[in-house]
Design an enzyme around this catalytic site. Structure first.
Site, PDB file in Angstrom:
ATOM      1  N   LYS A 138      72.649  17.853  31.959  1.00 20.99           N
ATOM      2  CA  LYS A 138      71.046  18.070  31.537  1.00 20.99           C
ATOM      3  C   LYS A 138      71.238  18.802  29.829  1.00 20.99           C
ATOM      4  CE  LYS A 138      66.920  20.096  32.338  1.00 20.99           C
ATOM      5  NZ  LYS A 138      65.674  20.884  33.159  1.00 20.99           N
ATOM      6  N   SER A 165      61.464  19.133  34.583  1.00 21.77           N
ATOM      7  CA  SER A 165      61.834  18.777  33.304  1.00 21.77           C
ATOM      8  C   SER A 165      63.201  18.002  33.364  1.00 21.77           C
ATOM      9  CB  SER A 165      62.033  19.996  32.340  1.00 21.77           C
ATOM     10  OG  SER A 165      63.080  20.886  33.148  1.00 21.77           O
ATOM     11  N   SER A 176      61.735  22.245  38.300  1.00 22.89           N
ATOM     12  CA  SER A 176      62.252  21.079  37.473  1.00 22.89           C
ATOM     13  C   SER A 176      63.279  20.504  38.049  1.00 22.89           C
ATOM     14  CB  SER A 176      62.700  21.672  36.165  1.00 22.89           C
ATOM     15  OG  SER A 176      61.500  21.912  35.324  1.00 22.89           O
TER      16      SER A 176
END
Length: 493
Positions: A79, A159, A183
């Site tokens: 990420k 997210s 998330s």
């Protein structure tokens, strides 16, 4: 033979050990898939083929010498919130669009120590603020799943939407992610994969771009519960560079997956039956309860009375901490710099150009609730309610070993279907924010499909630092559900 991109991490480790394929071949297969599908899915902001192939070559050398680590040769997506030395780290924001960190986050350093291969940096909502992956400065991510008979582009959740889409579409065997209010767990549910938010303090936050420091927690995403356990075993551990890191040994999470649930008491919180919850979510929940009961667990109805206040509490605490953390992006020290007539003008121009609408909205909310005259009415009160939410869970652990609840109030929705209503977007987190406020672990497991063929997930919540029981329950649920559906947009077998 299984296509290299269809391996689970556990299967890939076995195949590499038996020399059925090389780490280089495994990495090349994923890079080819990224080349073919990423222009459409936009799961990666930055792809690093040279770095990946160099790491794969080193993995093959280690395998040849019999010196393989727990993740040697395993291709992962990282990420784009984790600092990676020498590789651009953007947090999906214009303000960090060209930032190349000189150091490695502890999470990625641990994964590299154990031999992992980094394919690139996965897309996300800007500064991890969002539930759809629509706020990224580098464009939204497409969910690889489709509704039956409908080609509408769906969101992957947020997210960590790029991480989830990459794993689901076979653009990586696993991925790092972060969870501030859901998330990891929400996008995992939307994309039909597994993902765990560990206990706060189990995984170091050093080198991870901060959103809300008392809520942020890094964790893994993968296609199976066991794969998540393998990844967490490498990611976790005490780190003196993080003052909130827990000085606790890292158990064998993967071994816990085989424990079973016989004799465990599974809490069913009545407050999670929220008004307007779709019948499909309720039916899935009941199905999950029945599955665990058949496996030997005992369902126990419990009450978490302050759950109704979790969402407003979260949306006071998180923006307040965000407004503090994001004050460092001023155009002076690093990142984007817009020239101004004086220092104040430079700050204003830089932040106006560098931050997107959702980030600006949360900074404004956070600044407001921390301001003189409102601090006691909002922030201080939210912290008191947060303590009550944690107390609800502490009392529940006297009656149950783990808790089963829905992961999301719906399946994935279409791009543009909800983004114009910030409040509706915030309500997507209704089942997940409690775990962050209480600091407890939560695991999403894909459990079924809705009437339109989209994945739905259930989540298991556990006692602080008892991820082993969470993995045991999650694995039992995974075996019973036998979720084998795959997205329509994925690597060719």
């Amino acid at each position: 033979m299984t296509a290299p991109t269809d391996f689970t991490i556990a299967e890939a480790r076995t195949a590499l050990a038996k020399r059925e394929l090389s780490a280089t071949e495994l990495t090349q297969a994923h890079l080819l898939t990224i080349e073919a599908l990423n222009p459409r899915l936009n799961a990666y902001i930055t792809v690093t083929p040279e770095v990946a192939l160099q790491q794969a070559k080193a993995a093959d050398a280690a395998l040849a010498k019999g010196e393989a680590g727990p993740l040697t040769g395993i291709p992962l997506a990282i990420k784009d919130l984790f600092c990676t030395a020498g590789t651009r780290t953007t947090a999906a924001s214009k303000i960090l669009g060209n930032f190349v960190p000189p150091y490695e986050s502890t999470v990625t350093a641990n994964l590299l120590r154990d031999g992992a291969v980094f394919l690139g940096k996965a897309n996300l909502d800007e500064f991890a603020m969002g539930s759809s992956n629509a706020t990224s400065a580098f464009g939204g991510v497409e969910n690889p799943w489709k509704r039956t008979g409908d080609d509408t582009v769906l969101v992957p959740g947020g997210s960590s939407g790029g991480s989830a889409a990459a794993v689901a579409a076979r653009l990586a065997l696993g991925a790092t992610a972060t969870d501030t209010g859901g998330s990891i767990r929400q996008p995992a549910a939307f994309c039909g994969i597994a993902g765990i938010k560990p206990t706060y303090g189990r995984v170091s936050r050093f080198g991870t771009v901060a959103f809300a420091s008392s809520l942020d927690q890094a964790g893994p995403m993968a296609r199976t519960v066991e794969d998540c356990a393998i990844l967490l075993g490498s990611m976790a551990g005490f780190d003196p560079k993080d003052s909130t890191s827990a000085q606790m040994a890292v158990p064998d999470f993967a071994a816990a997956c085989a424990r079973g649930v016989k004799g465990l008491r599974i809490g069913i919180p009545k407050e999670y039956r929220v008004p307007g919850m779709p019948a499909e979510i309720e039916a899935l929940w009941q199905q999950g309860i029945a599955m665990l009961k058949d496996a030997g667990a005992e369902p126990v109805e419990i009450s978490l009375p302050h759950t109704q206040y979790a969402l407003p509490t979260y949306y006071i605490v998180a923006p307040a901490e965000a407004s503090s953390n994001l004050a460092r992006y001023d155009g002076v020290r690093f990142g984007l710099r817009e020239e101004g007539s004086d220092l104040k003008d430079l700050y204003e121009r830089t932040r106006r150009a560098g931050f997107g609408d959702e980030v600006r909205r949360r900074i404004l909310i956070g600044t407001y609730v921390l301001s003189a005259g409102y601090y006691d009415a909002y922030y201080l009160k939210a912290q008191k309610v947060r303590a009550l939410i944690k107390r609800d869970f502490d009392e529940a652990w006297g009656k149950v070993d783990a808790i089963l609840a829905p992961a999301t109030p719906s399946a994935a929705f279409g791009q543009g279907e909800m983004q114009d209503d910030p409040v509706a977007m915030y309500l997507i987190d209704v089942f997940t924010v409690t775990a962050n406020l209480a600091g407890i672990p939560g695991l999403t497991v894909p459990t079924g499909l809705d009437s339109k063929g989209l994945p739905l997930g259930l989540q298991i919540l556990g006692k602080p630092f008892d991820e082993e029981t969470v993995f045991a329950v999650g694995s039992a649920l995974e075996r019973a559900a036998n979720f084998t559906a795959t997205p329509s947009v994925r690597a060719a077998a």
